[in-house]
Scaffold this active site. Sequence first.
Site, PDB file in Angstrom:
ATOM      1  N   CYS A   6       0.814  -1.218   0.000  1.00  0.00           N
ATOM      2  CA  CYS A   6       0.000   0.000   0.000  1.00  0.00           C
ATOM      3  C   CYS A   6       0.850   1.272   0.000  1.00  0.00           C
ATOM      4  CB  CYS A   6      -0.960   0.004   1.185  1.00  0.00           C
ATOM      5  SG  CYS A   6      -0.191  -0.198   2.803  1.00  0.00           S
ATOM      6  N   ASP A  56      -7.595   5.433  -1.399  1.00  0.00           N
ATOM      7  CA  ASP A  56      -7.199   4.245  -0.645  1.00  0.00           C
ATOM      8  C   ASP A  56      -6.720   3.150  -1.589  1.00  0.00           C
ATOM      9  OD1 ASP A  56      -6.956   2.091   1.076  1.00  0.00           O
ATOM     10  OD2 ASP A  56      -8.830   2.482   2.123  1.00  0.00           O
ATOM     11  N   HIS A  70      -6.159   0.082  -0.793  1.00  0.00           N
ATOM     12  CA  HIS A  70      -6.478  -1.238  -0.249  1.00  0.00           C
ATOM     13  C   HIS A  70      -7.689  -1.876  -0.925  1.00  0.00           C
ATOM     14  CE1 HIS A  70      -4.087   0.768   2.889  1.00  0.00           C
ATOM     15  NE2 HIS A  70      -3.646  -0.440   3.159  1.00  0.00           N
TER      16      HIS A  70
END
Length: 460
Positions: free
Chosen positions: A129, A347, A349
């Site tokens: 990430c 994000d 993820h």
Amino acid sequence: MDVSDASEEFNGEMESADDLASFEVVNMSNPGLLDFSADVQGSKEKTKLKSKLMSAWHNVRYRGWSLKSKPRLSKSSPVCLLGQSYQLSSTGVRESFRRVFSSLLWMSYRRGFRPLDGSTLSSDAGWGCMLRSAQMLLAQGLLLHIMPNGWTWPATHNQTKDDLEVLDAHGSLRHSGKSRRCSLGSALDGESHEERSHRRIVSWFGDLPSAPFGLHRLVELGRAFGKRAGDWYGPAIAAHILQKAVSASELSDLVVYVAQDCTVYTGDVLNLCRTSRTDASWRSTSGWKSLVLLVPVRLGSDGLNPVYTGCVKRLLELRCCLGIIGGKPKHSLYFVGFQNDQLIYLDPHYCQSAVDVQQDHFPLESFHCKTVRKMAFSRMDPSCTVGFYARSRADFHSLCSDVSKALSSSEQKYPIFTFVEGHSEGQSGSTSDMDITHTKTKDKLRRNQKRSSTEEFVLL
């Protein structure tokens, strides 16, 4: 799953499953497992079903379940997005915000790419990430560097279902527009020069060894810092990896400078950005290479020191700011703005299938995200890297002035970082060009203890 995450990010109702195939749901929250309305017929449908199940599994394993809802943004408070302020009470402004946000390049976990060198890993889910956040910051710098001012992705102009909701002063919900439908995955009628440039930038971040800023390349460069595939990368190391990646690329008119010990040495920057007559970019840059400035900082010990919240906001309000590589502990995010006391971020993820960027007209939808996410400043990890962009020498001088002003506050005894005339130790060069009068003197704010900026931060 963290209940506080769900309450902060998803304060709404679950939407119908027919939205799952559209571009608006390129988000981290809904893996698409609920869309079983169509009968599974043939190998193509089975492949799609398998992909959705794999996506669901990766998101349960690495992020946790969360229900999709419409992002709640207040229309009574301005929203800051990378130096631009938007008042969402206006329909036209709200549409402009949606287009700009959806045009940001989004890099997320991928699976199914060629195994990373020295490992059997064919996915970065669960560990990559920070590298993905770093890719997003660099991608934003490349969009500013290559694309015309004010560019937005044409597909966002045709986007026909606006799921953005705003809260009025009384807390009641108002939809930003009527629900309409069309397929955004369809190819545009021909591709303009701008779109070819857009596609070329995206291809540089492809998940294959030849991509100059792809995961394979970043992992390879990380070996110099003792990192390998599957390791956790910090924001400072990610900054240095980006520096090496750009330096080794074919971009002859762009350089990356990483601040040392929270100090930007303007002499080193000017030397780095100068071009010689033998440089391929000299004729087109008038003796100057554009700059991506990265500043790794630590804004507290165990958590974000609230005294720096105002400073972070002022930095995000600058037009030269590229955003912040940060997040929560062991959970990297790319911060691009804020509203009130909530950070706005992209994000990484969400695990998606790798895209073959070597194909002509490869799909771009998975590299853009429409869903706005928010997180309280109080939850921000203190370790982060702030990015800035300066196209010209004049822009760099303006950057130094604007950033120095943003860093100045009566609440702070010491600024987050400083600009210092001259050169760092071990660097040589003339300082005759040091005409930036607003910088601090070199010795006044030197830290008592020197630390490597790739491994540790100077605590403020």
